[in-house]
Design an enzyme around this catalytic site. Structure first.
Site, PDB file in Angstrom:
ATOM      1  N   ARG A 150       8.532   1.472  -4.147  1.00 29.75           N
ATOM      2  CA  ARG A 150       8.598   2.779  -3.484  1.00 29.75           C
ATOM      3  C   ARG A 150      10.010   3.096  -2.999  1.00 29.75           C
ATOM      4  O   ARG A 150      10.421   4.265  -3.002  1.00 29.75           O
ATOM      5  CB  ARG A 150       7.586   2.810  -2.332  1.00 29.75           C
ATOM      6  N   ARG A 204      -9.875 -10.153 -13.033  1.00 35.44           N
ATOM      7  CA  ARG A 204      -9.582 -11.315 -12.201  1.00 35.44           C
ATOM      8  C   ARG A 204     -10.837 -12.075 -11.784  1.00 35.44           C
ATOM      9  O   ARG A 204     -10.772 -13.275 -11.518  1.00 35.44           O
ATOM     10  CB  ARG A 204      -8.756 -10.889 -10.985  1.00 35.44           C
ATOM     11  N   ASP A 213      -5.359  -8.052  -3.805  1.00 35.40           N
ATOM     12  CA  ASP A 213      -4.577  -8.936  -4.682  1.00 35.40           C
ATOM     13  C   ASP A 213      -4.698 -10.403  -4.300  1.00 35.40           C
ATOM     14  O   ASP A 213      -4.274 -11.282  -5.064  1.00 35.40           O
ATOM     15  CB  ASP A 213      -3.100  -8.537  -4.659  1.00 35.40           C
ATOM     16  N   SER A 258      -7.885   2.988  -3.791  1.00 34.14           N
ATOM     17  CA  SER A 258      -6.753   2.634  -4.646  1.00 34.14           C
ATOM     18  C   SER A 258      -5.477   3.220  -4.066  1.00 34.14           C
ATOM     19  O   SER A 258      -5.286   4.443  -4.064  1.00 34.14           O
ATOM     20  CB  SER A 258      -6.952   3.160  -6.074  1.00 34.14           C
ATOM     21  N   LYS A 295       6.724  -6.382  -2.888  1.00 36.46           N
ATOM     22  CA  LYS A 295       6.761  -5.674  -4.172  1.00 36.46           C
ATOM     23  C   LYS A 295       6.407  -4.201  -4.012  1.00 36.46           C
ATOM     24  O   LYS A 295       7.052  -3.321  -4.589  1.00 36.46           O
ATOM     25  CB  LYS A 295       5.807  -6.347  -5.167  1.00 36.46           C
ATOM     26  N   SER A 296       5.374  -3.904  -3.221  1.00 38.37           N
ATOM     27  CA  SER A 296       4.953  -2.516  -3.046  1.00 38.37           C
ATOM     28  C   SER A 296       6.075  -1.677  -2.437  1.00 38.37           C
ATOM     29  O   SER A 296       6.349  -0.553  -2.887  1.00 38.37           O
ATOM     30  CB  SER A 296       3.724  -2.460  -2.137  1.00 38.37           C
ATOM     31  N   ARG A 352      -0.891 -13.541 -10.779  1.00 32.19           N
ATOM     32  CA  ARG A 352      -1.658 -14.071  -9.643  1.00 32.19           C
ATOM     33  C   ARG A 352      -2.699 -15.095 -10.099  1.00 32.19           C
ATOM     34  O   ARG A 352      -3.006 -16.042  -9.365  1.00 32.19           O
ATOM     35  CB  ARG A 352      -2.297 -12.936  -8.852  1.00 32.19           C
ATOM     36  N   GLN A 400      -2.623   2.878  -5.412  1.00 26.73           N
ATOM     37  CA  GLN A 400      -1.841   3.388  -6.531  1.00 26.73           C
ATOM     38  C   GLN A 400      -2.198   4.836  -6.833  1.00 26.73           C
ATOM     39  O   GLN A 400      -1.316   5.681  -7.040  1.00 26.73           O
ATOM     40  CB  GLN A 400      -2.063   2.515  -7.765  1.00 26.73           C
TER      41      GLN A 400
END
Length: 450
Positions: A33, A358, A327, A174, A28-29, A403, A176
């Protein structure tokens, strides 16, 4: 409710051995990108193995809104005709990023240094998540933001008319935030420098270099110093997306706790900034091996073989490993429930600002299924019960979090009584083939009446 429709309750129950190949979707990452950097090139970037979950499809639609031509060629193959660094057009409507914190934060970074205005929104979960951690450093470039209280979406960004380069120390680990600053730095003159005390996933740095950006990484006393020279002409690429280690975590962990299981998960990206879960599982005594180790597209890749491991032991996960597996802590806590002794997880406050809190979500569901644990602001400790001693029997709230939903469905595959989730709909955001894939291995997951 799920972010994209009515709730889809699901129930998982104890099953026979899980066997076969688990061909999980693309990373996914890297998928996010690939689309964004492809849009920032002049010319055509082609992508194979793109994850076609809703999060990534929302990013593809966002790139179209900013003027790139993004085409689905079928079977995970995509084409992106880019507009170049600084070439984003002003979108006509609101950019809907669905459930994706990664998507919205990276896209904000990519447009923050262009003289355009864009409004971002998402589903109920995303609109409740903090954005100031990204918009604060973007303001240093000259970008202005107006949003809801607490720095939440919907939010309008006014891109910098005359962006300046930035030197920024990331306050908490992070990827992100780091990536948003680097993407903003692409259209700023001079050198943008990002400093992180603790290494986070480095896909952005690797991919920027692959697309021809002038970028360097140096380990210093300050930390990991990333220097990017702005206003490059990025070169179109062909990207082969490796399979997602975060998705691989679910069939791998299921195989470890279901008696008799032997599952091969081929082609998994093992970037060292992403592979912390697999290292941790092996330290717990998991029968988990790497086969056919190789490199694809600049990323280390291997086939993972996971077999039932009845003698798992609780461990203390090194705090400095958290960024490489942030994650995966929810599903690790499920494996910890089937281990002997305590599994201690520290330095994980980032879990409290994901799609859900979470730590709270997993703590509540595990306790409801008979697992003892303790938790604090940035730590939790799961008291394992060993194989065959997890009661199950509860319905767990997924909190619109893919998740969390998948983790509790894994829990139910070896518990005494079935485990249910109130809404499995969000699973489609990252792992749209989760149900059929697990079913082909032998799992018993059923959609149930709400």
């Amino acid at each position: 409710m799920s972010g994209h429709g009515d709730p889809i309750p699901m129930t998982s129950r104890a099953c026979g051995p899980l066997t076969g190949r688990a061909e999980v979707p693309g990373d996914k990452s890297i998928s996010h990108r690939s689309l964004i950097l492809g849009a920032l090139c002049v010319g055509e970037t082609t992508i194979s193995g793109l994850l076609e979950g809703q999060d990534v499809l929302d990013t593809a639609q966002a790139m179209r809104a900013f003027g790139a031509k993004v085409t689905d060629l079928g079977e995970g193959n995509w084409s992106v005709q880019g507009v170049g660094v600084g070439g984003f057009a002003e979108p006509d409507g609101v950019i809907d990023c669905g459930n994706s914190g990664t998507g919205v934060r990276l896209i904000m970074g990519a447009m923050a240094t262009s003289p355009i205005v864009a409004t971002f929104s998402g589903d109920a979960s995303l609109n409740g998540r903090p954005m100031a951690r990204v918009t604060d450093p973007l303001a240093l470039f000259g970008c202005q933001t107006v949003g809801r209280s607490g720095g939440r979406l919907p939010m309008t960004l006014v891109g910098a008319q005359d962006p300046v380069s930035v030197r920024y120390t990331v306050p908490v680990p992070s990827a992100q935030v780091k990536s948003a600053v680097l993407l903003a730095g692409l259209n700023a003159p001079g050198q943008t420098v990002v400093i992180e005390a603790e290494a986070t996933r480095d896909h952005t740095e690797r991919m920027l270099a692959g697309f021809g950006a002038e970028i360097s990484v140096e380990n210093t006393e300050e930390g990991r110093v990333i220097t990017l020279t702005g206003q490059p002409e990025l070169q179109p690429q062909h990207i082969e997306v490796p399979r997602d280690p975060s998705s691989a975590a679910f069939p791998v962990c299921a195989a470890l706790i279901v008696p008799g299981s032997d599952v091969l998960v081929p082609g998994i990206g093992l970037n060292p900034t992403r592979a912390g879960l697999f290292t941790t599982l092996r330290e717990m005594g998991a029968d988990l091996t790497y086969e056919n180790e190789r490199e694809e597209g600049g990323e280390p890749v291997a086939d993972l073989r996971a077999r039932f491991s009845p003698d798992l032991k609780g461990i203390e996960v090194p705090e400095d490993r958290a960024a490489s597996m942030i994650d995966e802590y929810p599903v690790l806590s499920v494996v910890a429930a089937y281990a002997q002794g305590e599994t201690v997880m520290r330095g994980v406050k980032e879990l409290r600002v994901k799609e859900s809190d979470r730590i709270d979500a997993m703590a509540a569901g595990l306790r409801a299924n008979g697992i003892d644990l303790q938790d604090g602001p940035d730590w939790w400790i799961v008291q394992g019960r060993g194989h065959g001693n997890v009661a199950g029997g509860a319905t767990c709230a997924s909190h619109l979090d893919h998740r969390i939903a998948m983790s509790f469905l894994i829990l139910g595959m070896a518990s005494e009584k079935p485990v249910s989730v109130d809404d499995g709909g969000p699973i489609a955001t990252s792992f749209p083939i989760f149900e059929p894939l697990m079913g082909q291995l032998g799992a018993q997951i059923n959609r149930t009446e709400s």
